[in-house]
Scaffold this active site. Structure first.
Site, PDB file in Angstrom:
ATOM      1  CB  THR A  77      -0.967  -0.154   1.227  1.00  0.00           C
ATOM      2  OG1 THR A  77      -1.463   1.270   1.514  1.00  0.00           O
ATOM      3  CG2 THR A  77      -0.205  -0.484   2.534  1.00  0.00           C
ATOM      4  CD  GLU A  79      -2.164   5.028   4.475  1.00  0.00           C
ATOM      5  OE1 GLU A  79      -1.728   5.252   5.796  1.00  0.00           O
ATOM      6  OE2 GLU A  79      -2.431   6.082   3.738  1.00  0.00           O
ATOM      7  CE  LYS A 105      -2.234  -4.154   4.068  1.00  0.00           C
ATOM      8  NZ  LYS A 105      -2.452  -5.386   3.129  1.00  0.00           N
TER       9      LYS A 105
HETATM   10  N1  GDD Z   1     -12.116   7.487   6.567  1.00  0.00           N
HETATM   11  C1  GDD Z   1     -12.204   8.743   6.717  1.00  0.00           C
HETATM   12  N2  GDD Z   1     -13.148   9.231   7.258  1.00  0.00           N
HETATM   13  N3  GDD Z   1     -11.053   9.611   6.220  1.00  0.00           N
HETATM   14  C2  GDD Z   1     -11.315  10.979   6.409  1.00  0.00           C
HETATM   15  C3  GDD Z   1     -12.399  11.656   7.060  1.00  0.00           C
HETATM   16  C4  GDD Z   1     -13.544  10.700   7.427  1.00  0.00           C
HETATM   17  O1  GDD Z   1     -14.408  11.105   7.787  1.00  0.00           O
HETATM   18  N4  GDD Z   1     -12.254  12.835   6.931  1.00  0.00           N
HETATM   19  C5  GDD Z   1     -11.033  12.898   6.551  1.00  0.00           C
HETATM   20  N5  GDD Z   1     -10.404  11.797   6.008  1.00  0.00           N
HETATM   21  C6  GDD Z   1      -9.185  11.583   5.464  1.00  0.00           C
HETATM   22  C7  GDD Z   1      -8.273  10.692   6.105  1.00  0.00           C
HETATM   23  O2  GDD Z   1      -7.634  11.360   7.382  1.00  0.00           O
HETATM   24  C8  GDD Z   1      -7.145  10.267   5.260  1.00  0.00           C
HETATM   25  O3  GDD Z   1      -6.218  11.406   5.288  1.00  0.00           O
HETATM   26  C9  GDD Z   1      -8.028  10.339   3.902  1.00  0.00           C
HETATM   27  O4  GDD Z   1      -9.363  10.805   4.116  1.00  0.00           O
HETATM   28  C10 GDD Z   1      -8.209   9.104   3.132  1.00  0.00           C
HETATM   29  O5  GDD Z   1      -8.779   8.080   4.252  1.00  0.00           O
HETATM   30  P1  GDD Z   1      -9.443   6.752   3.973  1.00  0.00           P
HETATM   31  O6  GDD Z   1     -10.230   7.009   2.729  1.00  0.00           O
HETATM   32  O7  GDD Z   1      -9.851   6.003   4.961  1.00  0.00           O
HETATM   33  O8  GDD Z   1      -8.271   5.954   3.239  1.00  0.00           O
HETATM   34  P2  GDD Z   1      -6.600   5.927   3.700  1.00  0.00           P
HETATM   35  O9  GDD Z   1      -5.863   6.793   2.640  1.00  0.00           O
HETATM   36  O10 GDD Z   1      -6.504   6.086   5.075  1.00  0.00           O
HETATM   37  O11 GDD Z   1      -6.325   4.427   3.299  1.00  0.00           O
HETATM   38  C11 GDD Z   1      -6.874   3.768   2.334  1.00  0.00           C
HETATM   39  O12 GDD Z   1      -5.985   3.412   0.912  1.00  0.00           O
HETATM   40  C12 GDD Z   1      -4.700   2.878   1.289  1.00  0.00           C
HETATM   41  C13 GDD Z   1      -4.124   2.758   0.096  1.00  0.00           C
HETATM   42  O13 GDD Z   1      -4.533   2.113  -0.869  1.00  0.00           O
HETATM   43  C14 GDD Z   1      -7.196   2.342   2.806  1.00  0.00           C
HETATM   44  O14 GDD Z   1      -7.979   1.626   1.754  1.00  0.00           O
HETATM   45  C15 GDD Z   1      -6.092   1.457   3.116  1.00  0.00           C
HETATM   46  O15 GDD Z   1      -6.321  -0.072   3.530  1.00  0.00           O
HETATM   47  C16 GDD Z   1      -5.258   1.539   1.569  1.00  0.00           C
HETATM   48  O16 GDD Z   1      -3.835   0.758   2.106  1.00  0.00           O
END
Ligand code: GDD
Length: 315
Positions: A77, A79, A105
């Site tokens: 990822t 991340e 990871k």
């Molecule tokens: N979930 C969430 N909820 N995120 C928020 C929110 C909220 O209300 N508000 C802002 N965010 C911001 C998070 O702080 C982060 O910076 C960004 O939105 C994306 O959050 P997520 O959609 O939860 O995804 P992620 O980037 O943390 O991780 C996802 O992508 C990775 C890369 O492919 C996940 O799917 C991971 O499992 C994956 O590895």
């Protein structure tokens, strides 16, 4: 013919028995506790399922003597890049994980490389940047936004709450990325690959783009936890909301103890060596997700009004 087996990444005997029974040509390890924020609440389980779980699969294949038969794809990822050491991020960018999820990871990444080098296994890491679709889990930010936008546009919900609007992500369509997972396992040589679109967008702009899909232009006022989103104009007859209506607030509950501020990937290696290019851009992704959620929410709206007898009207 497809079979669904019961499995658990924290149960070695179960994984060994399954792999022995199935004798797979390919394994795609997408199993994980994949929510970054939740990993701060359950760090030990995350390490076990996401980190050691990967070792369990690799070692089961080795133990069963399937090193030369079974190819393994490990869902790594973006991340891993966390507090980014380089912009854009490539296969050579050093890692700096910022959550228990990313640290787990990171173990999974290196144990995959190690089994490839130590035992000559065909095991690869796909370092995938965020990939989204209409069936994305509802607690990930893109789906949370497209669901809430649809409900608000249809008058089913007043407003919604998000955390950090400034975070920037390189969002692609899962359809493009899953195709690439398969391509990775068909390549001549086992290698590690960055998969990304090469464009980055803030969470705020993703919100803006989602509302534009239903003809609503938003404006944002205030700063930090006091920032709010308001309706500026409504340009479609079907979705009319009062001008100036407040639709978005910040809730600090959604802030993470350590954040990944900016991700943007460089997939040149995959472009050049495997000929992979995404078919969807961000606009196409948002459109796909919004169309699907509007349809879903219309169905919910209909059900709430007692229209269940003619449900198939929407299917
Ligand atoms: N979930 C969430 N909820 N995120 C928020 C929110 C909220 O209300 N508000 C802002 N965010 C911001 C998070 O702080 C982060 O910076 C960004 O939105 C994306 O959050 P997520 O959609 O939860 O995804 P992620 O980037 O943390 O991780 C996802 O992508 C990775 C890369 O492919 C996940 O799917 C991971 O499992 C994956 O590895």
């Amino acid at each position: 013919m497809y079979f669904l087996h019961y499995g658990d990444m924290t149960d070695s005997t179960n994984l060994i028995r399954l792999i022995q029974e199935i004798q797979p040509d390919e394994i795609y390890n997408l199993a994980a506790m994949s929510h970054v924020h939740v990993s701060f609440e359950i760090p030990e389980y995350t390490a076990n399922a996401d980190g050691i779980g990967t070792l369990r699969i690799l070692d089961a294949v080795r133990l069963l003597g399937l090193e030369k038969k079974t190819r393994i794809y490990q869902a790594s990822t973006s991340e891993l890049f966390g507090k980014v050491q380089e912009i854009p991020q490539t296969e050579k960018t050093p890692f700096y994980p910022r959550s228990p999820y990313a640290v787990a990871k990171m173990y999974a990444y290196w144990i995959t490389v190690n089994y490839r080098e130590a035992y000559g296994m065909y095991a690869c890491n796909g370092i995938l940047f965020n990939h989204e679709s209409p069936i994305r889990g509802e607690t990930f930010v893109t789906r949370k936004i497209t669901r809430a936008t649809s409900r608000i546009a249809l008058g089913l919900q007043d407003k919604f709450y998000l955390g950090n609007l400034d975070a920037q992500r390189d969002w692609g369509h899962a359809k493009d990325y899953v195709r690439m997972m398969w391509m990775i396992l068909q390549a001549d040589e086992a290698e590690d690959w960055v998969i990304a679109t090469g464009k980055t967008t803030t969470v705020r702009d993703f919100v803006r783009m989602s509302f534009l899909e239903v003809g609503i232009d938003l404006e944002f006022k205030g700063e930090g936890v006091n920032e709010k989103g308001f309706v500026k104009t409504c340009n479609l007859e079907e979705f009319q909301l009062p001008i100036g209506k407040e639709v978005l607030n910040i809730d600090p509950r959604y802030f993470r103890p350590t954040e990944v501020d900016l991700l943007i990937g460089d997939a040149s290696k995959a472009n050049n060596k495997l000929g992979w290019f995404p078919e969807y851009d961000l606009k196409g992704l948002v459109k796909d997700m919004m169309q699907s959620d509007i349809k879903l929410m219309k169905k919910q709206q209909y059900l709430e009004k007692g229209g269940y007898k003619t449900l198939n009207y929407f299917e």
